[in-house]
Design a protein around this motif. Structure first.
Motif: not given
Length: 98
Positions: A36-42, A84-93
């Protein structure tokens, strides 16, 4: 650049984001917080893209552009959003753990 690379890439990001969200919602029955946070940033990034596209058209028509300070701020905002978007991909786990 805009019509052949940037706009199709933005549309592809939306398409794959919607597909990812639908798969994750089906599996977990709710949207994960990180997604949800990632989509908001997108969405914010796409709004910035639209605003810069509008400014590009104004410049091509010969109207007064924004100040250099505004472009510098938007460039930094763009980098922060992408980080932030790339960070959320990396920190997803890490964020997905209960």
């Amino acid at each position: 650049l805009i019509s052949r690379i940037m706009n199709p890439a933005m549309l592809a990001a939306f398409l794959f984001g919607i597909l990812l969200a639908s798969v994750l919602i089906t599996a977990a029955e709710q949207l994960p917080n990180w997604l949800g946070l990632k989509l908001g940033l997108v969405f914010v990034l796409s709004a910035l893209h639209g605003k810069l596209l509008q400014q590009f058209r104004c410049i091509s028509e010969g109207r007064a552009p924004w100040s250099a300070r505004a472009y510098c701020f938007l460039q930094r905002l763009n980098v922060l959003l992408l980080t932030g978007i790339v960070g959320l991909v990396v920190l997803k786990p890490v964020l997905a753990q209960p």
